[in-house]
Every structure is written in C-alpha cells, then in structure tokens.
Scaffold this active site. Sequence first.
Site, PDB file in Angstrom:
ATOM      1  N   ASN A   3      22.568  42.624   5.835  1.00 51.82           N
ATOM      2  CA  ASN A   3      21.231  42.986   5.374  1.00 51.82           C
ATOM      3  C   ASN A   3      20.981  42.279   4.041  1.00 51.82           C
ATOM      4  O   ASN A   3      21.499  42.687   2.999  1.00 51.82           O
ATOM      5  CB  ASN A   3      21.128  44.506   5.213  1.00 51.82           C
ATOM      6  N   ASN A  44      15.200  28.782   7.127  1.00 51.08           N
ATOM      7  CA  ASN A  44      13.792  28.426   7.361  1.00 51.08           C
ATOM      8  C   ASN A  44      12.880  29.632   7.151  1.00 51.08           C
ATOM      9  O   ASN A  44      11.955  29.880   7.911  1.00 51.08           O
ATOM     10  CB  ASN A  44      13.589  27.802   8.743  1.00 51.08           C
ATOM     11  N   ASP A 100       8.762  21.906  16.288  1.00 55.41           N
ATOM     12  CA  ASP A 100       9.936  22.706  15.921  1.00 55.41           C
ATOM     13  C   ASP A 100      11.220  21.918  16.139  1.00 55.41           C
ATOM     14  O   ASP A 100      12.084  21.850  15.257  1.00 55.41           O
ATOM     15  CB  ASP A 100       9.980  23.984  16.770  1.00 55.41           C
ATOM     16  N   GLY A 152      -6.517   2.907  24.931  1.00 54.69           N
ATOM     17  CA  GLY A 152      -6.320   1.465  24.889  1.00 54.69           C
ATOM     18  C   GLY A 152      -5.737   0.858  26.144  1.00 54.69           C
ATOM     19  O   GLY A 152      -5.335  -0.312  26.130  1.00 54.69           O
TER      20      GLY A 152
END
Length: 394
Positions: free
Chosen positions: A72, A95, A167, A228
């Site tokens: 924790n 992150n 990601d 293109g």
Amino acid sequence: MSLPLDGIRVIDLGQVYAAPYCTLQLAAMGADIIKIEPPVTGEVLRRPELPPGGAGYSFLMLNANKRSVTINLKKPRGQEIVLKLLEDADVLVENYLDGVMESFGLAYSQIADRFPRLIYASGKGYGSDSRYAKLGSMDNTIQASSGFISVTGFPDHPVKTSATFIDMGTGSHLVSGILAALIHRGKTGRGQHVEVAMLDVAIPALTSAVAPALQGMKFKRLGNRHWGACPTNIYPARDGEILIFCLTEAHWRTLAKLMGHEELIDDPRCKNHGARLRIADELDALVSEWTSAQARDAMVFSLIEAGIPCAPVRTVDEVIADPETANRRMLIESDYPTRGKIRVAGTPIKMSAVPEGDRPTRRPPELGEHNAEVLASIGIGADELEALKRAGVV
C-alpha cells in the site's frame, strides 16, 4: 545461457498497458521484475470483480515472468518498503498521473540523491512539463488529442481505433530509453530519469498526415482509400475481404492487366494517382467486380507473385489461430490457477544469441504471490509480514 538483462532488477509500479508492456519486454530479456500492486484489488487490469478468480485476461497477457508483491503506497511503512527494495534495484518503472509519485514520496526528484545509480523510467500521457500533465490519459484520449482520430475514418465522421497502438508504442519506447540508460550507466556509473509521453509517441506515428500538413496541404479522411495512391481500398473477395494498395504506377498497370482492363492504362483519366482519385468510385467498382469472384487467400498470393502490395483482411480469431503466430511465439502457452491453460503475449524482439527456448516462461503471478519471498530478501520475516497484512500495508 545468459540473457541480456540477467541480474537487472526492476521495481514495476506500472499499470494497465504501457508500463506493463515495457516490463514484459524487459522480463523477456531476463530482467527480474518485481511488480508492486495495491493489496486486495491488485492493479486495475486484474479486474477482481471478473470471474473466473478475479484475473482479467488483459492482465494475464501482459504480466507473465513477473513476481507480484502487494504494498500500500499510501501508507508510510509501504513507502519505506519500496525504498528498501530500491537499494538492490537497477530500474523503477511507473506510469502514474502527474503528482501521484510525489504524494508517495517516490518521485525522481525525491529519491535521486539516495539512489544515484537508479534508472527511473516514467510513462506519461503528456510530458511532465506539459500544460496537460495532470490530465488523465488512455490510448483513445491520446488518439483524440494527438490528431490521430481527426485523420482516421470516413469523410463525414472520424473514428478511433480499438487497437492500443499508442500504449504499446509508449511501452516500447520506454524499453529503448531504459536500455540506453543502462548503457550510459555502464559508462558513467550514474542513473537518470527516462520519460516517454504518449502524445510524443503519437506524433511520429502520424508522419503520413503530418508531412502533408507541413507542406500546407489539408488532410482529408478517405476511409480505406489513400490520399496519394489509387486504386487502394478494401475489396470483397468470394470468402472475405482483401486490401490492395497500388502504391506505384507499375502496381496500377499490373493490376489493370490482371483484371483484363488494359485499355485503362492509356486512358487519360487514369494517367496518374491524382487523376485516378477523381474517378475512384468507378475504379473501385471495377476492382470489386474482379476480386469478388475470387477466393481471398489464393488472390493474395497471386497478387504478391505479381508484385502488387496486398493483404487478407483477417479477423482477430484468424490471427490467433494462424500457425505463424505460434511459430513466432507471439502468443505463448502458459497457465493460471483460476483459468487453467492460457496464452500470454510474447516479444517481437528476436535475438540470434537468445534462442526462444531460453526465454523465461513463468506464468503470470497471483496477487501478492511473492510477498514472503521478496520481502524476506529485505529482512521482513513471517511474523512481521503477518503484522503488515493486519495493518493493511501489504
């Protein structure tokens, strides 16, 4: 056989896709990954409410070859344990949203002096110096903010992709940064902070749209056509669909001959890509008439033989069942206590000195499975571990 990252220990505070994919790749190279998760629920991708056994398959896909320890981080004792683990660590991966690591007392600025050799790797949605730094971010939100969605889809409406390219690209770039930092540390003895932002990853991925914009051209959404190259589209086959991409004039001339429409080669309306784009509906109808009478896979091989870029439009189930997916070890057989046999993600990084059979093959860990093993290594015995459990620290 020695793996490239044997002896490298990584403290993994990652969650969801980007950071766990980064540490999955590091694990495949031999690094010892200690995944830190919240007690009781584990990291968000575990989805404890899901049967069977509270183990979401996305979590299982991305977390093989790691050891799970529950801590924790909101509790001071939990933060002390992480700092103790960092004494023998080479890399920390995280992150979290901007400011969260600071609240734990574990930001790079807070611990760099104590751990000068540590490589601190951060995956972010936006750069830490960005005005958007505190915005929550997921692949689809970055698709929106990067311009990705604006150039994807059909003329009358944009479309996001369900694939988490950004990601996974962020995780891959983070791997590259970590490996470069390890090389640098080998030369200097010093660690550093490595940061990869999802928005930054998205921009070079948009080169085909950014390049025209830098030339003052307005990019238009064309669905499965290409601005293109014409004809280029997804066309019906007798038993599915095929993508054909006529990138060059030679591709177009060859396709016209194969279709039995050689007269179009000298037609002024077909003299180049720009001209053909003006009659794209007409040309697509001709190509569709030709492709719809043929079996998809046989047509793919005949077009490849003729030198025309193409591919079958396959379902995900087809890709999973393809023997090449197994042969390339991109889905690897594993198991999990509550699910039995499963398949987990492999690595696209193939190395001649590392045979696939020598890669680590440990199954994904159960939540907190390695608490006793890992915490014993920093002097926490059975009695203290039990007390920490009662206090909600682990």
